[in-house]
Design a protein around this motif. Structure first.
Motif, PDB file in Angstrom:
ATOM      1  N   GLY A   2       0.748  -1.363   0.029  1.00  0.00           N
ATOM      2  CA  GLY A   2       0.041  -0.152   0.058  1.00  0.00           C
ATOM      3  C   GLY A   2       0.821   1.242   0.015  1.00  0.00           C
ATOM      4  O   GLY A   2       0.533   2.311  -0.918  1.00  0.00           O
ATOM      5  N   GLN A   3       2.078   1.367   0.842  1.00  0.00           N
ATOM      6  CA  GLN A   3       2.710   2.314   1.004  1.00  0.00           C
ATOM      7  C   GLN A   3       3.525   2.732  -0.388  1.00  0.00           C
ATOM      8  O   GLN A   3       3.784   3.702  -0.846  1.00  0.00           O
ATOM      9  N   LEU A   4       4.093   1.723  -1.094  1.00  0.00           N
ATOM     10  CA  LEU A   4       4.998   1.725  -2.267  1.00  0.00           C
ATOM     11  C   LEU A   4       3.997   2.180  -3.229  1.00  0.00           C
ATOM     12  O   LEU A   4       4.363   3.140  -4.161  1.00  0.00           O
ATOM     13  N   TRP A   5       2.732   1.747  -3.426  1.00  0.00           N
ATOM     14  CA  TRP A   5       1.847   2.046  -4.424  1.00  0.00           C
ATOM     15  C   TRP A   5       1.470   3.506  -4.294  1.00  0.00           C
ATOM     16  O   TRP A   5       1.369   4.133  -5.260  1.00  0.00           O
ATOM     17  N   SER A   6       1.474   3.869  -3.197  1.00  0.00           N
ATOM     18  CA  SER A   6       1.044   5.540  -2.861  1.00  0.00           C
ATOM     19  C   SER A   6       2.124   6.214  -3.516  1.00  0.00           C
ATOM     20  O   SER A   6       1.887   7.125  -3.974  1.00  0.00           O
ATOM     21  N   TRP A   7       3.173   5.749  -3.096  1.00  0.00           N
ATOM     22  CA  TRP A   7       4.537   6.877  -3.533  1.00  0.00           C
ATOM     23  C   TRP A   7       4.463   6.865  -5.155  1.00  0.00           C
ATOM     24  O   TRP A   7       4.635   7.754  -5.593  1.00  0.00           O
ATOM     25  N   LEU A   8       4.473   5.801  -5.507  1.00  0.00           N
ATOM     26  CA  LEU A   8       4.506   5.371  -7.165  1.00  0.00           C
ATOM     27  C   LEU A   8       3.426   6.134  -7.925  1.00  0.00           C
ATOM     28  O   LEU A   8       3.497   6.745  -8.810  1.00  0.00           O
ATOM     29  N   GLN A   9       2.109   6.213  -7.069  1.00  0.00           N
ATOM     30  CA  GLN A   9       1.052   6.836  -7.857  1.00  0.00           C
ATOM     31  C   GLN A   9       1.284   8.334  -7.701  1.00  0.00           C
ATOM     32  O   GLN A   9       1.028   9.043  -8.670  1.00  0.00           O
ATOM     33  N   ASN A  10       2.046   8.994  -6.723  1.00  0.00           N
ATOM     34  CA  ASN A  10       2.286  10.419  -6.641  1.00  0.00           C
ATOM     35  C   ASN A  10       3.420  10.569  -7.617  1.00  0.00           C
ATOM     36  O   ASN A  10       3.043  11.721  -8.363  1.00  0.00           O
ATOM     37  N   ILE A  11       4.427   9.849  -7.835  1.00  0.00           N
ATOM     38  CA  ILE A  11       5.132  10.011  -9.118  1.00  0.00           C
ATOM     39  C   ILE A  11       4.415  10.246 -10.544  1.00  0.00           C
ATOM     40  O   ILE A  11       4.684  11.181 -11.239  1.00  0.00           O
ATOM     41  N   VAL A  12       3.815   9.161 -10.680  1.00  0.00           N
ATOM     42  CA  VAL A  12       3.069   9.010 -11.846  1.00  0.00           C
ATOM     43  C   VAL A  12       2.203  10.077 -12.125  1.00  0.00           C
ATOM     44  O   VAL A  12       1.948  10.809 -13.187  1.00  0.00           O
ATOM     45  N   GLY A  13       1.365  10.557 -11.171  1.00  0.00           N
ATOM     46  CA  GLY A  13       0.294  11.563 -11.170  1.00  0.00           C
ATOM     47  C   GLY A  13       0.958  12.814 -11.455  1.00  0.00           C
ATOM     48  O   GLY A  13       0.592  13.696 -12.472  1.00  0.00           O
TER      49      GLY A  13
END
Length: 579
Positions: free
Chosen positions: A400-411
């Motif tokens: 969950g935490q990793l996906w949140s960080w990756l989501q921020n970068i991609v967004g």
């Protein structure tokens, strides 16, 4: 399976004009590179990309790139962090911004359907140094998106309590690389059917969501707007929560702009690209707004396990569960898993084509632009897919935490792409008017966005980029979140300056044809400015790379016209509208 990779050292006995064409390509490329501009990667030739995507596939590719993990999983994070009202408002605002952006991109992609799309337009019409930084940034965006989607797969599998879910991510990775290594038609067909499944599922969800809200749920009670009035709702976290939803909305809508990347491999782009631009996004916007409204009505923002460091639960699965069917919930989760596969497939394709464009433009090693006989840039594919190893870091910080960080970068990377489309469109339109070309010569023009469209996109997206990281600063500074929100901005700046420093070099002579070809200007010493390379809109050549229809395009249009004018024309209209 044997793969034949094109090399300048290997001759094709079946193509007698190959050497002459390669020599011409080399000559044109050297002329471009000499003044810091980009050549256009060729298509439809042995050893290059092929135009193998139909309008049917391109439309579904655009849908598949947007309706994915951002909608199925990202809405859970948005609801937990911002509440139902923030989520609905933010997704509606970002949706309108992206729609206008898509219209601007459609104008350029229809006029110049080249591989690289908006990254090539930023270089050609705005600034070569900025285009260089943007190309690498967007390639990284797509490569990280593959890792994000494979991480999302691990989150989806938690619904069934699957152990060692990273093994499934590995199997997905092998499958995606295998599909993309065959030919572009295989990619397009896979996307078409996976996207069709997602669209059908969302239609079912909308119907079921209305039923659940009206009382067809496990509690047999009318829900209405009850969850908008529980403690903390409808705006969770105040302004910080509201601002934070913008980045998850940007992640969700990201991918729409990549339909321009497919322009270089689309059949009859001057006719098909406008059709795609006109119809696709309205469908996406309809699906998003209705789905998000129903999610906010049927799922409380404080639902257990909706979004935290270790897990993220899809609101779609929760609604199916509320309908009282465990089987239906499992089916929904399976569809979400296929959407993760589709989104990863789309990101891998787009990232590979961006890397191909970088290589063909001498901004990456030359071997990365070599292709198989089927027109697949295999080496670019392998380099892009290698970034996906990031997804296996979930075992250290939690999925969950990793996906949140990756989501921020991609967004944020998606927002930079939209900003760049606005900048390129502004300069393209300025050049068109300054050079006196009539608007009627444009193959497609979104007339209602003239003249405010580019300015609107640039201003609104810039505001989004700046304010969305509010929650990482106030009320308490969170270094990791702050970095994930803003790390790409200094990287973009550094790469632009690096290009200016290392590529701003002396040019022997700039004759009139070279200046017209690239739009570059030199100073009295015959040197491109090292710290200023904004393209001159009065001299940039607007004729080069304009698409000219060939006999195949005319034949396709003739077939379409006969179908629409025949006795079953109404059936064909329905088919073209849906398919």
């Amino acid at each position: 399976m044997s793969v034949s990779v094109h090399s300048k050292f290997t001759k094709d006995p079946d193509d007698s004009s190959r050497d002459a064409e390669d020599a011409l390509d080399s000559e044109r490329e050297e002329q471009h590179i000499a003044v810091g501009a980009l050549p256009t990667p060729p298509v439809d030739r042995i050893g290059h990309l092929h135009r193998g995507l139909s309008a049917r596939q391109v439309q579904m590719i655009a849908i598949a790139g947007t309706i994915g993990t951002g909608l199925f999983l990202g809405t859970g994070k948005s609801l937990a962090q911002g509440g139902p009202a923030s989520m609905l408002i933010c997704y509606a605002i970002v949706g309108f911004i992206v729609y206008v952006t898509l219209l601007l991109l459609g104008e350029m992609a229809t006029q110049y359907p080249v591989a690289g799309s908006f990254t090539a337009y930023s270089t050609r019409f705005f600034s070569p140094s900025y285009g260089f930084a943007l190309s690498w940034n967007y390639w990284f965006n797509d490569a990280v998106s593959v890792a994000s989607d494979l991480t999302a797969a691990q989150l989806v599998l938690q619904f069934w309590n699957v152990n060692n879910s990273w093994i499934v991510s590995l199997v997905f990775w092998v499958f995606l690389v295998g599909v993309n290594a065959t030919q572009v038609k295989a990619y397009g067909e896979l996307e078409y059917w996976l996207s069709s499944l997602k669209v059908a599922t969302i239609v079912v969800f909308i119907i079921l969501g209305i039923v659940v809200n009206a009382g067809g749920n496990t509690s047999h009670e009318y829900i209405g707007g009850k969850y908008w009035h529980i403690p903390g709702a409808p705006f969770v976290g105040g302004f910080g929560g509201f601002a934070r939803v913008f980045v998850t909305a940007s992640f969700a809508y990201g991918g729409t702009e990549s339909l321009g990347v497919t322009a270089g491999e689309t059949k009859n782009p001057s006719r098909n690209m406008p059709r795609v631009v006109k119809f696709v996004f309205w469908r996406i916007l309809l699906f998003y707004i209705l789905s998000i409204l129903l999610i906010g009505l049927n799922v409380p923002w404080d639902y257990p396990g909706l979004s935290n460091k270790s897990t993220t639960t899809s609101p779609f699965t929760i609604v199916f569960k509320e309908a009282g069917s465990t089987v239906a919930a499992s089916f929904m989760n399976t569809v979400i898993l296929t959407s993760v596969l589709s989104a990863g497939n789309h990101a891998l394709f787009a990232g590979t084509r961006i890397m191909y464009g970088l290589s063909a433009s001498a901004q990456a090693p030359r071997f990365l632009s070599r292709t198989t006989r089927q027109g697949v840039p295999l080496f670019a594919l392998l380099v892009t897919s290698s970034i996906s190893i990031l997804c296996f870091g979930s075992s250290f910080v939690g999925s969950g935490q990793l996906w949140s960080w990756l989501q921020n970068i991609v967004g944020v990377s998606n927002q930079i792409a939209w900003l760049s489309i606005g900048l390129a469109s502004w300069r393209f339109r300025t050049a068109w008017k300054r050079q006196g070309r009539p608007l009627e010569e444009m193959k497609y023009r979104a007339s209602w966005t003239w003249p405010w469209g580019p300015y609107f996109v640039v201003v609104t997206v810039s505001v989004l980029i700046l304010v969305q990281g509010w929650s990482s600063i106030f009320p308490e500074f969170t270094a990791v979140d702050f970095v994930s929100f803003y790390i790409e901005l200094p990287i973009m700046l550094a790469m632009s300056l690096a290009w200016l420093l290392f590529k701003g070099r002396r040019v022997p002579q700039l004759n009139e044809s070279t200046v017209a070809l690239t739009g570059e200007q030199s100073d009295s010493k015959g040197r491109i400015g090292r710290f200023f390379d904004i393209v001159d809109t009065e001299t940039v050549n607007l004729r080069i790379d304009e698409y000219k229809e060939d006999p195949k395009d005319l034949a396709d249009e003739s077939i379409r016209a006969k179908r629409l004018s025949g006795s079953a024309g109404w059936l064909w209209r329905i088919y073209y509208l849906i398919a």
